[in-house]
Scaffold this motif. Structure first.
Motif, PDB file in Angstrom:
ATOM      1  N   LEU A 102      56.522  41.381  31.124  1.00  0.00           N
ATOM      2  CA  LEU A 102      57.619  40.445  30.882  1.00  0.00           C
ATOM      3  C   LEU A 102      57.461  39.195  31.738  1.00  0.00           C
ATOM      4  CD1 LEU A 102      60.480  39.710  29.755  1.00  0.00           C
ATOM      5  CD2 LEU A 102      61.406  40.909  31.737  1.00  0.00           C
ATOM      6  N   ARG A 103      57.185  39.381  33.010  1.00  0.00           N
ATOM      7  CA  ARG A 103      57.068  38.229  33.906  1.00  0.00           C
ATOM      8  C   ARG A 103      55.916  37.319  33.500  1.00  0.00           C
ATOM      9  NH1 ARG A 103      60.226  38.920  38.745  1.00  0.00           N
ATOM     10  NH2 ARG A 103      58.980  37.286  39.734  1.00  0.00           N
ATOM     11  N   GLN A 104      54.793  37.910  33.058  1.00  0.00           N
ATOM     12  CA  GLN A 104      53.659  37.094  32.627  1.00  0.00           C
ATOM     13  C   GLN A 104      53.996  36.347  31.342  1.00  0.00           C
ATOM     14  OE1 GLN A 104      50.638  36.545  34.319  1.00  0.00           O
ATOM     15  NE2 GLN A 104      50.680  34.885  32.808  1.00  0.00           N
ATOM     16  N   GLY A 105      54.677  37.012  30.418  1.00  0.00           N
ATOM     17  CA  GLY A 105      55.070  36.348  29.184  1.00  0.00           C
ATOM     18  C   GLY A 105      55.990  35.165  29.438  1.00  0.00           C
ATOM     19  N   LEU A 106      56.948  35.339  30.353  1.00  0.00           N
ATOM     20  CA  LEU A 106      57.854  34.244  30.686  1.00  0.00           C
ATOM     21  C   LEU A 106      57.096  33.103  31.364  1.00  0.00           C
ATOM     22  CD1 LEU A 106      60.948  36.227  32.010  1.00  0.00           C
ATOM     23  CD2 LEU A 106      60.626  35.214  29.751  1.00  0.00           C
ATOM     24  N   ALA A 107      56.156  33.438  32.234  1.00  0.00           N
ATOM     25  CA  ALA A 107      55.363  32.392  32.892  1.00  0.00           C
ATOM     26  C   ALA A 107      54.558  31.590  31.874  1.00  0.00           C
ATOM     27  CB  ALA A 107      54.429  33.020  33.927  1.00  0.00           C
ATOM     28  N   ASP A 108      53.994  32.287  30.898  1.00  0.00           N
ATOM     29  CA  ASP A 108      53.229  31.589  29.861  1.00  0.00           C
ATOM     30  C   ASP A 108      54.142  30.684  29.032  1.00  0.00           C
ATOM     31  OD1 ASP A 108      50.982  32.934  30.724  1.00  0.00           O
ATOM     32  OD2 ASP A 108      51.038  34.434  29.124  1.00  0.00           O
ATOM     33  N   THR A 109      55.356  31.153  28.757  1.00  0.00           N
ATOM     34  CA  THR A 109      56.300  30.357  27.985  1.00  0.00           C
ATOM     35  C   THR A 109      56.710  29.106  28.750  1.00  0.00           C
ATOM     36  OG1 THR A 109      57.120  32.345  26.888  1.00  0.00           O
ATOM     37  CG2 THR A 109      58.531  30.400  26.799  1.00  0.00           C
ATOM     38  N   ARG A 110      56.911  29.245  30.051  1.00  0.00           N
ATOM     39  CA  ARG A 110      57.290  28.084  30.870  1.00  0.00           C
ATOM     40  C   ARG A 110      56.176  27.062  30.970  1.00  0.00           C
ATOM     41  NH1 ARG A 110      59.045  32.235  34.384  1.00  0.00           N
ATOM     42  NH2 ARG A 110      57.366  31.793  35.855  1.00  0.00           N
ATOM     43  N   GLY A 111      54.938  27.506  30.800  1.00  0.00           N
ATOM     44  CA  GLY A 111      53.787  26.668  31.115  1.00  0.00           C
ATOM     45  C   GLY A 111      53.719  25.349  30.390  1.00  0.00           C
ATOM     46  N   GLY A 112      54.227  25.299  29.149  1.00  0.00           N
ATOM     47  CA  GLY A 112      54.126  24.056  28.387  1.00  0.00           C
ATOM     48  C   GLY A 112      55.250  23.072  28.613  1.00  0.00           C
ATOM     49  N   ARG A 113      56.193  23.379  29.493  1.00  0.00           N
ATOM     50  CA  ARG A 113      57.373  22.530  29.629  1.00  0.00           C
ATOM     51  C   ARG A 113      57.061  21.165  30.267  1.00  0.00           C
ATOM     52  NH1 ARG A 113      62.740  24.479  29.110  1.00  0.00           N
ATOM     53  NH2 ARG A 113      62.847  26.666  28.465  1.00  0.00           N
ATOM     54  N   GLU A 114      56.176  21.142  31.268  1.00  0.00           N
ATOM     55  CA  GLU A 114      55.923  19.856  31.926  1.00  0.00           C
ATOM     56  C   GLU A 114      55.253  18.875  30.969  1.00  0.00           C
ATOM     57  OE1 GLU A 114      53.505  17.739  35.602  1.00  0.00           O
ATOM     58  OE2 GLU A 114      53.768  19.908  35.611  1.00  0.00           O
ATOM     59  N   ARG A 115      54.258  19.350  30.195  1.00  0.00           N
ATOM     60  CA  ARG A 115      53.592  18.450  29.254  1.00  0.00           C
ATOM     61  C   ARG A 115      54.581  17.912  28.224  1.00  0.00           C
ATOM     62  NH1 ARG A 115      50.317  15.137  29.895  1.00  0.00           N
ATOM     63  NH2 ARG A 115      51.915  13.890  28.892  1.00  0.00           N
ATOM     64  N   ARG A 116      55.426  18.806  27.726  1.00  0.00           N
ATOM     65  CA  ARG A 116      56.445  18.381  26.774  1.00  0.00           C
ATOM     66  C   ARG A 116      57.386  17.364  27.413  1.00  0.00           C
ATOM     67  NH1 ARG A 116      61.928  21.411  25.166  1.00  0.00           N
ATOM     68  NH2 ARG A 116      62.316  20.525  23.110  1.00  0.00           N
ATOM     69  N   ALA A 117      57.772  17.604  28.670  1.00  0.00           N
ATOM     70  CA  ALA A 117      58.700  16.704  29.357  1.00  0.00           C
ATOM     71  C   ALA A 117      58.089  15.317  29.529  1.00  0.00           C
ATOM     72  CB  ALA A 117      59.090  17.289  30.707  1.00  0.00           C
ATOM     73  N   ARG A 118      56.804  15.253  29.871  1.00  0.00           N
ATOM     74  CA  ARG A 118      56.148  13.945  30.033  1.00  0.00           C
ATOM     75  C   ARG A 118      56.065  13.222  28.684  1.00  0.00           C
ATOM     76  NH1 ARG A 118      54.229  12.961  34.988  1.00  0.00           N
ATOM     77  NH2 ARG A 118      53.940  14.728  36.415  1.00  0.00           N
ATOM     78  N   ASP A 119      55.811  13.957  27.613  1.00  0.00           N
ATOM     79  CA  ASP A 119      55.789  13.339  26.290  1.00  0.00           C
ATOM     80  C   ASP A 119      57.184  12.829  25.906  1.00  0.00           C
ATOM     81  OD1 ASP A 119      53.105  13.912  26.094  1.00  0.00           O
ATOM     82  OD2 ASP A 119      53.369  15.685  24.835  1.00  0.00           O
ATOM     83  N   MET A 120      58.221  13.606  26.256  1.00  0.00           N
ATOM     84  CA  MET A 120      59.588  13.156  25.987  1.00  0.00           C
ATOM     85  C   MET A 120      59.885  11.862  26.732  1.00  0.00           C
ATOM     86  SD  MET A 120      61.592  16.813  26.163  1.00  0.00           S
ATOM     87  CE  MET A 120      63.173  16.038  26.395  1.00  0.00           C
ATOM     88  N   ALA A 121      59.459  11.802  27.991  1.00  0.00           N
ATOM     89  CA  ALA A 121      59.701  10.595  28.786  1.00  0.00           C
ATOM     90  C   ALA A 121      59.005   9.389  28.169  1.00  0.00           C
ATOM     91  CB  ALA A 121      59.229  10.817  30.215  1.00  0.00           C
TER      92      ALA A 121
END
Length: 283
Positions: A88-107
């Protein structure tokens, strides 16, 4: 009926209060059984459990996993699992992993729409940088004066089709349900009224969710209307799903519904907490 609030957020994800402060607010509002369900994260679970115990509340470990289904983001709440489960913890970490790239694209997209510096601005509101989200951008845009409140920000900039919207590929529905059930928990479709699916698409969501081992749906939640309480009570009965209840509280001023203030579940439903009775952590 038991005052159970099994969906809310702290500053470990996109809420504004600490796990301890969310627990205290829940207890003041009469909550007897509580779960902190931060987005794609279990980092606040041990603090939340300790706070609940100190305040005399029962506690169920929780999280809210972001899923892509039919090209839309759907949320699956997990309740009553082992928060230290490695898969579970690894799956959540993998899910979180793309947030920064998405956030920079949003900006970048927001800058084109006349709102510069949004990534750095959003970071000021982030308790956990791994979990930067649209909510953090919304708080920054309100600070700039471009919008009056976060709801206006989403309508003008951050909803699908608007200038700052950037899609993200989240976990699959199958993976999210299996992570939760593999860690001993129950998977719950969160706030199904929010997804704007056609009836056929919604039926597909419920059918596939159940086929993968999902067992419950949020019937009474902060973003549902009174008619939707009955609509999703009917869906729970049709698909033989347990019923959950949660405010989806994030912040005292932003949230539609405060902790512990929802009406009871409609009749002829089995509350999810009855199936989790042996996993409730008592004071």
């Amino acid at each position: 009926m038991l005052n159970a609030d099994l969906h809310c957020h702290s500053n470990v994800s996109d809420g504004t209060l600490s796990p301890e402060d969310v627990a205290a607010r829940a207890q003041r509002n009469g909550v007897a059984l509580w779960s902190l369900t931060d987005h794609d994260e279990v980092g606040g679970q041990h603090r939340a459990r300790a706070a609940a115990a100190a305040l005399g509340m029962g506690y169920l470990p929780g999280t809210e996993i972001s899923v892509t289904f039919l090209h839309k983001t759907v949320h699956i709440v997990g309740l009553g699992f082992d928060p230290d489960n490695a898969q579970l913890r690894q799956g959540l970490a993998d899910t979180r992993g793309g947030r920064e790239r998405r956030a920079r694209d949003m900006a970048d997209e927001l800058a084109k729409a006349g709102i510069p510096g949004a990534f750095e601005g959003a970071l000021k509101y982030v308790g956990n940088p791994d979990l930067i989200s649209r909510t953090h951008f919304a708080r920054y845009i309100v600070e700039t004066g471009a919008c009056a409140d976060p709801h206006e920000v989403f309508r003008r900039y951050l909803a699908e089709g608007k200038p700052g919207f950037v899609p993200h590929r989240w976990a699959s529905l199958k993976d999210a349900v299996h992570w939760i059930t593999g860690a001993g928990g129950i998977a719950v479709i969160a706030h199904p009224g929010r997804y704007d699916f056609t009836p056929n698409e919604e039926y597909a969501l419920f059918s596939e969710f159940k086929a993968h081992g999902g067992q419950a749906v949020e019937v009474v939640t902060g973003s549902h209307t009174v008619p939707e309480y009955q609509e999703y009570a009917d869906m729970a009965r049709e698909f033989d799903l347990l019923a959950s209840r949660g405010s989806d509280f994030h912040d005292p001023t932003e949230s539609h519904t405060d902790l512990g203030t929802l009406p009871n579940l409609p009749g002829r439903l089995t509350p999810v907490w009855e199936a989790l009775a042996d996993r409730v952590l008592h004071p």
